[in-house]
Design a protein around this motif. Structure first.
Motif, PDB file in Angstrom:
ATOM      1  N   GLY A  26       0.800  -1.218   0.000  1.00 61.08           N
ATOM      2  CA  GLY A  26       0.000   0.000   0.000  1.00 61.08           C
ATOM      3  C   GLY A  26       0.832   1.266   0.000  1.00 61.08           C
ATOM      4  N   ASP A  27       2.108   1.128   0.338  1.00 55.76           N
ATOM      5  CA  ASP A  27       2.991   2.291   0.376  1.00 55.76           C
ATOM      6  C   ASP A  27       3.768   2.494  -0.922  1.00 55.76           C
ATOM      7  OD1 ASP A  27       2.332   2.895   3.034  1.00 55.76           O
ATOM      8  OD2 ASP A  27       3.780   1.435   3.775  1.00 55.76           O
ATOM      9  N   VAL A  28       3.519   1.668  -1.910  1.00 49.79           N
ATOM     10  CA  VAL A  28       4.299   1.736  -3.147  1.00 49.79           C
ATOM     11  C   VAL A  28       4.134   3.093  -3.825  1.00 49.79           C
ATOM     12  CG1 VAL A  28       4.466   0.860  -5.513  1.00 49.79           C
ATOM     13  CG2 VAL A  28       4.416  -0.737  -3.586  1.00 49.79           C
ATOM     14  N   LEU A  29       2.905   3.576  -3.962  1.00 52.95           N
ATOM     15  CA  LEU A  29       2.676   4.854  -4.638  1.00 52.95           C
ATOM     16  C   LEU A  29       3.307   6.024  -3.888  1.00 52.95           C
ATOM     17  CD1 LEU A  29       1.457   6.383  -6.981  1.00 52.95           C
ATOM     18  CD2 LEU A  29      -0.712   6.511  -5.728  1.00 52.95           C
ATOM     19  N   PRO A  30       3.110   6.150  -2.556  1.00 57.45           N
ATOM     20  CA  PRO A  30       3.804   7.238  -1.850  1.00 57.45           C
ATOM     21  C   PRO A  30       5.323   7.151  -1.979  1.00 57.45           C
ATOM     22  CG  PRO A  30       2.069   6.323  -0.466  1.00 57.45           C
ATOM     23  CD  PRO A  30       2.185   5.435  -1.665  1.00 57.45           C
ATOM     24  N   ILE A  31       5.863   5.943  -1.887  1.00 61.42           N
ATOM     25  CA  ILE A  31       7.314   5.784  -2.039  1.00 61.42           C
ATOM     26  C   ILE A  31       7.762   6.258  -3.413  1.00 61.42           C
ATOM     27  CG2 ILE A  31       9.160   4.071  -2.271  1.00 61.42           C
ATOM     28  CD1 ILE A  31       7.745   2.446  -0.084  1.00 61.42           C
ATOM     29  N   LEU A  32       7.030   5.854  -4.447  1.00 60.35           N
ATOM     30  CA  LEU A  32       7.381   6.235  -5.818  1.00 60.35           C
ATOM     31  C   LEU A  32       7.331   7.748  -5.980  1.00 60.35           C
ATOM     32  CD1 LEU A  32       8.050   5.294  -8.712  1.00 60.35           C
ATOM     33  CD2 LEU A  32       5.589   5.161  -9.130  1.00 60.35           C
ATOM     34  N   LEU A  33       6.276   8.371  -5.453  1.00 64.64           N
ATOM     35  CA  LEU A  33       6.128   9.818  -5.599  1.00 64.64           C
ATOM     36  C   LEU A  33       7.243  10.566  -4.863  1.00 64.64           C
ATOM     37  CD1 LEU A  33       2.252  10.220  -5.206  1.00 64.64           C
ATOM     38  CD2 LEU A  33       3.602  10.346  -7.305  1.00 64.64           C
ATOM     39  N   VAL A  34       7.555  10.137  -3.634  1.00 62.90           N
ATOM     40  CA  VAL A  34       8.597  10.814  -2.865  1.00 62.90           C
ATOM     41  C   VAL A  34       9.961  10.627  -3.527  1.00 62.90           C
ATOM     42  CG1 VAL A  34       9.824  10.880  -0.663  1.00 62.90           C
ATOM     43  CG2 VAL A  34       7.335  10.648  -0.688  1.00 62.90           C
ATOM     44  N   ALA A  35      10.257   9.386  -3.949  1.00 63.65           N
ATOM     45  CA  ALA A  35      11.563   9.101  -4.547  1.00 63.65           C
ATOM     46  C   ALA A  35      11.749   9.873  -5.847  1.00 63.65           C
ATOM     47  CB  ALA A  35      11.712   7.599  -4.790  1.00 63.65           C
ATOM     48  N   VAL A  36      10.764   9.810  -6.735  1.00 64.98           N
ATOM     49  CA  VAL A  36      10.869  10.533  -8.005  1.00 64.98           C
ATOM     50  C   VAL A  36      10.889  12.035  -7.754  1.00 64.98           C
ATOM     51  CG1 VAL A  36       9.729  11.013 -10.204  1.00 64.98           C
ATOM     52  CG2 VAL A  36       9.817   8.672  -9.338  1.00 64.98           C
ATOM     53  N   GLY A  37      10.135  12.492  -6.738  1.00 61.62           N
ATOM     54  CA  GLY A  37      10.153  13.915  -6.395  1.00 61.62           C
ATOM     55  C   GLY A  37      11.543  14.383  -5.994  1.00 61.62           C
ATOM     56  N   ILE A  38      12.251  13.562  -5.209  1.00 58.91           N
ATOM     57  CA  ILE A  38      13.625  13.912  -4.826  1.00 58.91           C
ATOM     58  C   ILE A  38      14.530  13.911  -6.055  1.00 58.91           C
ATOM     59  CG2 ILE A  38      15.653  13.075  -3.566  1.00 58.91           C
ATOM     60  CD1 ILE A  38      13.784  12.221  -1.342  1.00 58.91           C
ATOM     61  N   GLY A  39      14.347  12.926  -6.941  1.00 58.57           N
ATOM     62  CA  GLY A  39      15.143  12.886  -8.165  1.00 58.57           C
ATOM     63  C   GLY A  39      14.904  14.102  -9.039  1.00 58.57           C
ATOM     64  N   VAL A  40      13.626  14.496  -9.171  1.00 59.65           N
ATOM     65  CA  VAL A  40      13.286  15.672  -9.974  1.00 59.65           C
ATOM     66  C   VAL A  40      13.857  16.938  -9.342  1.00 59.65           C
ATOM     67  CG1 VAL A  40      11.373  17.150 -10.713  1.00 59.65           C
ATOM     68  CG2 VAL A  40      11.220  14.666 -11.014  1.00 59.65           C
ATOM     69  N   ALA A  41      13.727  17.060  -8.012  1.00 59.72           N
ATOM     70  CA  ALA A  41      14.269  18.236  -7.323  1.00 59.72           C
ATOM     71  C   ALA A  41      15.781  18.327  -7.492  1.00 59.72           C
ATOM     72  CB  ALA A  41      13.899  18.179  -5.842  1.00 59.72           C
ATOM     73  N   THR A  42      16.450  17.178  -7.392  1.00 56.42           N
ATOM     74  CA  THR A  42      17.900  17.160  -7.597  1.00 56.42           C
ATOM     75  C   THR A  42      18.246  17.588  -9.016  1.00 56.42           C
ATOM     76  OG1 THR A  42      18.109  15.344  -6.003  1.00 56.42           O
ATOM     77  CG2 THR A  42      19.980  15.734  -7.479  1.00 56.42           C
ATOM     78  N   GLY A  43      17.478  17.114  -9.991  1.00 54.20           N
ATOM     79  CA  GLY A  43      17.709  17.507 -11.374  1.00 54.20           C
ATOM     80  C   GLY A  43      17.505  18.996 -11.601  1.00 54.20           C
ATOM     81  N   ILE A  44      16.486  19.558 -10.947  1.00 53.97           N
ATOM     82  CA  ILE A  44      16.244  20.997 -11.087  1.00 53.97           C
ATOM     83  C   ILE A  44      17.418  21.792 -10.519  1.00 53.97           C
ATOM     84  CG2 ILE A  44      14.799  22.902 -10.295  1.00 53.97           C
ATOM     85  CD1 ILE A  44      12.398  21.012 -10.445  1.00 53.97           C
ATOM     86  N   VAL A  45      17.882  21.382  -9.347  1.00 51.03           N
ATOM     87  CA  VAL A  45      19.025  22.080  -8.730  1.00 51.03           C
ATOM     88  C   VAL A  45      20.256  21.970  -9.635  1.00 51.03           C
ATOM     89  CG1 VAL A  45      20.629  22.087  -6.781  1.00 51.03           C
ATOM     90  CG2 VAL A  45      18.172  21.792  -6.382  1.00 51.03           C
TER      91      VAL A  45
END
Length: 324
Positions: free
Chosen positions: A101-120
């Motif tokens: 049940g935590d797969v979607l939140p994990i995916l969103l948080v992980a990809v969000g960190i990856g996207v934020a790192t890419g923006i920086v």
């Protein structure tokens, strides 16, 4: 008369040049096939179904990272932060309850960190004129610091069963994670090769000044390239966490260099503007075959490192020469 005579050799050599250019892209696939055949002759176990399945399991995380790295290198950059993004994503994967049940939140948080790192990374490169090496090295170190502070140096928890299945399970010998790689490769390969954005990537990587004269927002294109790289690294980290099963703060170590080498071997030019996803994935396959072969042959650790280095240098040098 002199001009006419001097023009003949050039005309005569033109078919040879075009023929060489036409078949040069087959060199890496041929090299990969020869490598597989030789490894199979040296050790029949190399071509066993279980070992082939194991190599496919290993190539998927690296291949996913290479997809993002390809965009960045075509844009005249490189991304050293991918390994740290992978490790952070793996730590996040174990930070919840460990249920599907935590797969979607994990995916969103992980990809969000990856996207934020890419923006920086993209903002540092484009708006502050920081070299890609220093910018991505800095974000890599910052992510490491945050990760160690969050886990107190010892991450704990369980990876959700779905991630374990995607990372390590197979269907009739075909790993699920290779299917994830294929889907991502098709989507981002078509985006690079067939879309307007893909053309802007090649033009910007080839000559940023020309891109701006053509009305292309080169900064925006570059930032998006780093965002894609960060997102791919995050997904690769989740896939790798399912494969290894046990997560620590160094999951993905070495993927930053392996992904760059794979991309260069695949014909992606470090000077920008040339290359493609397929070539990068072939380069990743070569690396995995080499790594697997030296381990399967039971060679000493020191000799394994030497063989890996020699193969990487020879293959990379050949493709750098071809791109020039």
């Amino acid at each position: 008369m002199v001009d006419l005579v001097q023009s003949k050799p050039a005309a005569a050599t033109e078919p040879k040049r075009s023929l060489t250019s036409r078949f040069s892209h087959l060199a890496l696939p041929v090299f990969l096939i020869l490598l597989i055949v030789i490894s199979g002759l040296v050790s029949p176990a190399f071509l066993s179904g279980s070992n082939i399945s194991n190599m496919l399991l290993q190539v998927a995380p690296l291949g996913i990272v290479v997809i993002g790295q390809a965009y960045v290198i075509i844009l005249r950059g490189l991304d050293l932060s991918v390994s740290s993004v992978m490790a952070t994503s793996a730590v996040i994967a174990t930070s919840f309850s460990g249920q599907n049940g935590d797969v979607l939140p994990i995916l969103l948080v992980a990809v969000g960190i990856g996207v934020a790192t890419g923006i920086v990374n993209g903002l540092l490169v484009t708006k502050r004129s920081v070299s890609p090496f220093l910018a991505t090295l800095a974000t890599m170190i910052v992510l490491q610091g945050f990760r160690f502070a969050y886990t107190q140096g010892a991450p704990s928890g369980n990876v959700p069963p779905l991630f374990r299945a995607i990372g390590s399970a197979t269907w009739n010998g075909i790993p699920y994670n290779i299917l994830v790689l294929i889907v991502l490769a098709v989507v981002f390969g078509l985006l690079l090769a067939r879309s307007r954005f893909g053309r802007e990537v090649y033009i910007t990587g080839g000559n940023p000044t020309t891109a701006r004269l053509l009305g292309i927002n080169a900064d925006r294109v570059t930032i998006i390239g780093y965002v894609i790289s960060g997102a791919m690294a995050a997904i690769a980290g989740l896939v790798l966490s399912g494969y290894v099963g046990i997560v620590d703060n160094w999951v993905g170590r070495g993927f930053e260099l392996d992904s760059i080498v794979a991309a260069v071997m695949g014909g992606i030019s470090l000077s920008g503007g040339r290359g493609g996803i397929v070539g990068g994935l072939l380069g990743a396959a070569v690396l995995v075959v080499v790594f697997n072969a030296v381990l399967l042959f039971g060679l000493p650790v020191q000799l394994q490192i030497i063989i890996k280095g020699v193969v990487i240098v020879v293959a990379a040098a050949f493709y750098v020469r071809r791109s020039r």
